[in-house]
Scaffold this active site. Structure first.
Site, short mmCIF file in Angstrom:
data_model
loop_
_atom_site.label_atom_id
_atom_site.label_comp_id
_atom_site.label_asym_id
_atom_site.label_seq_id
_atom_site.Cartn_x
_atom_site.Cartn_y
_atom_site.Cartn_z
N ASP A 122 44.21 42.71 42.30
CA ASP A 122 42.85 42.91 41.82
C ASP A 122 42.69 44.36 42.33
O ASP A 122 42.15 44.41 43.57
CB ASP A 122 42.21 41.99 42.69
CG ASP A 122 40.46 42.27 42.13
OD1 ASP A 122 40.36 42.82 41.07
OD2 ASP A 122 39.74 41.35 42.77
N HIS A 155 38.83 43.59 38.89
CA HIS A 155 37.55 42.71 38.25
C HIS A 155 36.37 43.52 38.14
O HIS A 155 35.45 43.22 37.55
CB HIS A 155 37.68 41.58 38.99
CG HIS A 155 36.60 41.49 40.12
ND1 HIS A 155 37.30 41.57 41.39
CD2 HIS A 155 35.55 41.46 40.34
CE1 HIS A 155 36.44 41.34 42.18
NE2 HIS A 155 34.99 41.47 41.59
N SER A 198 32.07 43.42 46.02
CA SER A 198 33.28 43.67 45.25
C SER A 198 33.76 45.01 45.25
O SER A 198 32.94 45.90 44.91
CB SER A 198 33.38 42.95 43.93
OG SER A 198 33.85 41.51 44.03
C1 4AZ Z 1 31.61 38.28 44.38
O1 4AZ Z 1 31.25 37.47 43.53
C2 4AZ Z 1 32.40 37.79 45.72
N1 4AZ Z 1 32.58 35.95 50.18
C3 4AZ Z 1 32.68 38.66 46.40
C4 4AZ Z 1 33.22 38.42 47.71
C5 4AZ Z 1 33.17 37.08 48.11
C6 4AZ Z 1 32.62 36.05 47.34
C7 4AZ Z 1 32.19 36.47 45.98
C8 4AZ Z 1 33.67 36.48 49.60
O2 4AZ Z 1 32.02 39.53 43.84
#
Ligand code: 4AZ
Length: 600
Positions: free
Chosen positions: A446, A398, A542
């Site tokens: 992912d 993503h 992420s």
């Molecule tokens: C994000 O929006 C995201 N708490 C990544 C990890 C988590 C929540 C959101 C986990 O990239």
């Protein structure tokens, strides 16, 4: 104490004794993980065990290597077909592909006669007293009962073509009275249990003046199988007594009685991966648990028993003379293993002397997370990534789009992106590979790979300040409740921006469907967090790493930051892509040799 209290006490005592009755099943049954048994693991399942040095691991199964892939140095070996091989590995690899060509002897083929095993005085071909003819000996010899265990018996039966090994050892076979047998002369034998011929085991001759029992065996045949309601069915179909399961000894002959254990019996050691190994394998200088803990915390290197050790232990009890008759092929197997190529990953170069975001995390130092990279899309750092070696970075699907490859930059060895440190290296991207089954709605699969461009005129990516994290090849390397580390430049809980790399410790969380019913896919995803939610990944983290360290402090990328409901809420742990599930996908793209630590 009033009568009401007394009544409660009695009721409590009654209930707790009932519980004891309910839980007094045979102890061995409690040692077995029934769900795991459905996978039918055997000694060729490289999710559970290491392959032999003449095998490699492909899609969870040990498959035969080609002989030319063996290390070159060693001494010649002769096989049963009269063919000579440059080394033991070459012969075993050839045998792996052609099982009828077994090991005969170390050295050239012209030296002596053939090795041979036979069974005598039984009523069928599958049973009797064991006799061997060693290559340099003229006569057939008996084997002493004292040195005979199920390991050796299994190997003798494999040698004779019974693929499930032995059914029982120690059954009285009568030697006809008119035959004169010198019972003070028999051979002692020791096998590891994985050999396919007794010729690979070590033979020792001890002359004693005492009367010796002679080794015998009944090899497994379907007719002879004895099935009771207390028996355990091996993957190879053989039944063994339930009380022999998870005792560290491979009774099945395919190791299937030792691979799905939640505990081990007293003479065995439980690997974190659910495998029982004999206690003697602990701290013997060879890693047996895929998780490495049988060789960590060893006071001093205790070396595996060699010939001298074997001879010394036999010197007691009135032995007059000891003669070692065959070389130790188990030591040769270990030597070959030590010569196999190894990839270097997961070990930091030099830990910096200076010691001192991720929600609730701490600031990192240069060199603390040398696999961490940042993905810059135009002017912004949008995601994290993990360097896995060569020119390859792992990230979340993503995070990236193949069409945007020309716009991405990979920033490695970065700490603070407002004031970049001297170690920073920037690479452009040549290619983005997104998992073909990535589902943007469910976040399944992912995972993506980024290939970095080499600098002009260079053949390698030359990221000297980076260290690749190891890619986990088995889903059994780490378990729920183990502590791992997340890192990234993601937002804090209050959505505050973060400029310098932060990190935090989290626990792997099992049974995560309770937090995300219908949205959590166990095989593909892994939850991690803390009880109070204080440490969590968040927006911007992420694609970055969830790394875990094995017993020998080697770091693996166990997860990729993927999704989660909010950040820092204990009822909604962070969800990570379970990298071990994608080992084959990754190796198909980057090449097996780049990421295979074992069994290359
Ligand atoms: C994000 O929006 C995201 N708490 C990544 C990890 C988590 C929540 C959101 C986990 O990239």
């Amino acid at each position: 104490m009033n009568p009401a209290h007394l009544l409660l006490l009695l009721l409590y005592l009654h209930l707790s004794s009932c519980e004891r009755i309910f839980t007094s099943r045979p102890p061995q049954e409690d040692l077995v993980d029934r769900k795991c048994l459905l996978n039918k693991y055997t000694l060729r399942s490289c999710n559970k065990v290491f392959c032999q040095p003449w095998q490699k691991c492909v899609d969870g199964t040990c498959v035969c290597k080609l002989p030319y892939q063996c290390p070159k140095n060693g001494t010649p070996v002769c096989a049963t077909n009269g063919k000579q091989f440059p080394t033991y590995c070459h012969q075993k690899s050839f045998e792996c592909l052609n099982p009828e060509t077994k090991f005969s002897n170390n050295g050239t083929c012209t030296d002596g006669g053939k090795f041979n095993v036979s069974l005598s005085y039984g009523s069928t071909d599958a049973e009797g007293i064991v006799q061997v003819k060693l290559v340099d000996q003229d006569e057939k010899m008996f084997i002493c009962k004292r040195s005979w265990s199920i390991k050796e018996a299994n190997v003798a039966c494999f040698d004779l073509g019974f693929q499930q090994g032995a059914l029982v050892i120690r059954r009285p076979f009568n030697i006809p009275g008119n035959l004169h047998i010198n019972r003070t002369e028999c051979l002692h034998v020791r096998c590891r249990g994985v050999e396919t011929s007794l010729a690979e085991c070590t033979f020792i001759k001890r002359r004693t003046n005492t009367f010796q029992g002679l080794a015998d065996v009944v090899c497994y045949t379907q007719d002879a199988d004895s099935l009771t309601n207390q028996s355990f069915q091996c993957v190879n179909g053989k039944h063994i007594p339930q009380e022999k399961v998870c005792n560290g000894v491979d009774e099945c002959g395919d190791q299937s009685d030792e691979l799905c254990c939640t505990g081990c019996q007293k003479n065995a050691f439980l690997c974190k991966s659910g495998v029982c190994i004999p206690n003697q394998y602990k701290c013997n200088g060879e890693v047996d648990c895929i998780t490495g803990e049988d060789e960590s915390d060893c006071k001093e290197a205790r070396h595996p028993q060699n010939h001298e050790g074997l001879a010394r232990s036999n010197q007691r009890e009135g032995t007059e003379e000891i003669e070692i008759l065959t070389p130790n092929m188990d030591a040769e197997r270990r030597r070959i293993k030590s010569l196999l190529p190894k990839v270097s990953c997961g070990v930091k170069r030099n830990t910096h002397s200076r010691r001192k975001r991720v929600v609730g995390g701490k600031p990192a130092d240069v060199g603390d997370y040398p696999w961490q990279v940042a993905i810059k899309d135009g002017e912004r750092i949008t995601c994290g990534g993990i360097y896995i070696g060569g020119c390859w970075v792992l990230t979340a699907a993503h995070c990236v789009r193949p069409s945007r490859a020309p716009h991405y930059q990979i920033w490695t060895a970065l700490l603070d992106w407002l004031t970049p440190n001297a170690e920073l290296r920037v690479r452009r991207v040549s290619r983005v590979i997104v998992h073909e089954n990535y589902n943007g709605a469910t976040y399944q699969n992912d995972i993506a790979l980024i290939e970095m461009k080499k600098l002009q005129g260079k053949r390698e990516c030359e990221l000297l300040n980076s260290v690749p994290a190891c890619v986990p090849w088995s889903p059994y390397l780490f378990q729920p409740n183990e502590k791992c580390i997340i890192s990234g430049w993601g937002r804090e809980k209050d959505n505050q921006k973060v400029y310098s790399l932060r990190w935090g410790k989290v626990n792997l969380i099992g049974n995560c469907s309770q937090f995300y019913p219908d949205r959590y896919y166990e095989k593909e995803m892994q939850c991690a967090g803390t009880d109070d939610g204080s440490i969590d990944a968040c927006k911007g983290d992420s694609g970055g790493p969830l790394v875990c360290m094995d017993a020998n402090n080697v770091t693996y990328v166990w997860g990729i930051v993927s999704w989660g409901e909010n950040c820092g809420k204990p009822e909604f742990p962070g969800v990570y892509t379970r990298v071990a599930n994608y080992f084959d996908w990754i190796s198909n793209h980057v090449g097996r040799s780049l990421i295979s630590q074992h069994n290359v």
